[in-house]
Scaffold this active site. Structure first.
Site, PDB file in Angstrom:
ATOM      1  CG  ASP A 136      -5.003  -2.511   1.480  1.00 11.64           C
ATOM      2  OD1 ASP A 136      -3.801  -2.675   1.388  1.00 11.64           O
ATOM      3  OD2 ASP A 136      -5.308  -1.715   2.488  1.00 11.64           O
ATOM      4  CB  SER A 154      -0.985   0.107   1.355  1.00 14.32           C
ATOM      5  OG  SER A 154      -2.109   0.896   1.200  1.00 14.32           O
TER       6      SER A 154
END
Length: 328
Positions: free
Chosen positions: A180, A57
Site C-alpha cells: 500500500d 491506493s
C-alpha cells in the site's frame, strides 16, 4: 450491464493542459467513492487541465479512470466489486489469500466485460500527461513512484492498494515486493511538486483538518492498532511521518506554489471497507456536489496568471455553497 468504454477524447485528452499543474488523490479504501464523485463531476464538465496526476491506493485507481476519461467507472468498481461477499472475508486471516481478495478484484477489472478497464488508453497519455501511482517497498518502507503503461497499470494499482497484513505478501514488481502506497506517501503532494507542479489540487477522503489519516483509521476499524506486530508499528510510524510532512507542505507550501483542497466537511458515511450501499451512494453524491461547486473557481484559478502572486491554500468542504468557496 454494459461494458465500460472511454469517454469522447474531449473529456480527458484534447482539453488544453495547464503546464505546472497537478491533481493528487488520497487513498481511503471504499471512501474513495467520494473522490470518484468529484472526478465524475469534472468529467461531466469536460474538465481536466492537469499535466500530472499522482494517486495512492484508491486515489490511484480513481485518477487512472479520470485520466483516460471513464466517468462512472470508479463508482461502479467501488460500489459493486468491493462489496461482493468474497472480497473481504475476515476468517481468511490465517490463509494464503488474505482478508482482502485483490486477486479477484483485479481479475474482474482485467477480464470481466462488465468491469474491464481499457488499459490501452493509458498509453495515449504518454508525452502529454503523467500518471504516477504510489506504492511502498516492503523491504525499506520507501516510496515507489510508478508510471504505468498498458502492460503494468493493473499490477501497479494492485500494489498501491495492497494493505499490509490484509493482502498477504504484497505484489512483486521489478525484483521488489510492494505494498500500500499509503505507508510511505499517503498524500503525495511533495512528489507532485518535484515533478514541476506549482498549482496542486488535492482531493481528500477525510476532513481537511483531520490529522487522523485514513490509513490509521483502517487499523482502528480492523482492530489492528492494538498490540501491533513490530513490522506494522514501523509501517505506521513511517506513514505518520510522511503524513505530517505532507500536511506541512499543504498548509505552508513553498513560495510560488499554490495548493487547493477538496475535502469532506465532516467524516464520510462510508468506511475503508465494509460500507453499506446507501453510505457509498451518499458519499458519491457528496463528492459530485463538491466537484460541481469547485468547477468555476478552478477554471478561474487556471485561467489567471500566477506571476507575482504569493503561495496560498484553500479548501472546499462537502456542503459548501458557491459563496463559501475561498478564492483560489
Amino acid at each position: 450491464m454494459s461494458s465500460v468504454s472511454p469517454r469522447a477524447p474531449d473529456a480527458s485528452g484534447s482539453m488544453a493542459i495547464c503546464r505546472g499543474t497537478a491533481i493528487v488523490a488520497e487513498g481511503g479504501g471504499q471512501r474513495g467513492i467520494y473522490t470518484a464523485g468529484v472526478l465524475d463531476a469534472f468529467l461531466g464538465a469536460g474538465f481536466n487541465p492537469f499535466e500530472v496526476a499522482v494517486g495512492t491506493s484508491a486515489g490511484a485507481q480513481n485518477l487512472s479512470s479520470y485520466m483516460v476519461g471513464l466517468p462512472g467507472y470508479a463508482k461502479r468498481a467501488i460500489a459493486e466489486l468491493s462489496v461482493t461477499p468474497s472480497f473481504m472475508v475476515p476468517y481468511r486471516w490465517l490463509g494464503k489469500r488474505g482478508v482482502l481478495d485483490l486477486d479477484m478484484y483485479f481479475s474482474r477489472v482485467l477480464e470481466d466485460p462488465d468491469y474491464r478497464f481499457p488499459c490501452g488508453e493509458v498509453d495515449r497519455l504518454a508525452g502529454r500527461r503523467r500518471l504516477v501511482i504510489v506504492a511502498t517497498s516492503r523491504s525499506d518502507l520507501s516510496a515507489r513512484y510508478l508510471e504505468p503503461d498498458s502492460d503494468t497499470l493493473l499490477t501497479y494499482m494492485k500494489a498501491s492498494s495492497a494493505i499490509p497484513f490484509l493482502y498477504k505478501g504484497g505484489v512483486p514488481v521489478g525484483g521488489d515486493i510492494l505494498v500500500d502506497g499509503g505507508v510511505a506517501d499517503p498524500l503525495p503532494v511533495r512528489k507532485a511538486h518535484s515533478l514541476g507542479a506549482k498549482r496542486i489540487l488535492v482531493i481528500r477522503t477525510v476532513p481537511a483538518e483531520d490529522m487522523n489519516s485514513s490509513w490509521r483509521q483502517r487499523l482502528k476499524i480492523l482492530g489492528l492498532h492494538r498490540a501491533m506486530p513490530g513490522t506494522m508499528s514501523e509501517m505506521l510510524a513511517r506513514h505518520e511521518q510522511a503524513y505530517e510532512e505532507a500536511m506541512r507542505f499543504i498548509n505552508r507550501p513553498p513560495t510560488g506554489v499554490e495548493v487547493v483542497q477538496i475535502a469532506p466537511e465532516s467524516p464520510l458515511r462510508s468506511h475503508v471497507i465494509g460500507s453499506s450501499s446507501d453510505a457509498l451512494m451518499a458519499d458519491h453524491e457528496c463528492g459530485c456536489r463538491a466537484g460541481e461547486v469547485m468547477l468555476e473557481p478552478l477554471r478561474d484559478w487556471f485561467d489567471r496568471t500566477s506571476e507575482g502572486e504569493s503561495s496560498r491554500t484553500g479548501t472546499v468542504c462537502r456542503e459548501s455553497k458557491q459563496s463559501d468557496v475561498p478564492a483560489v
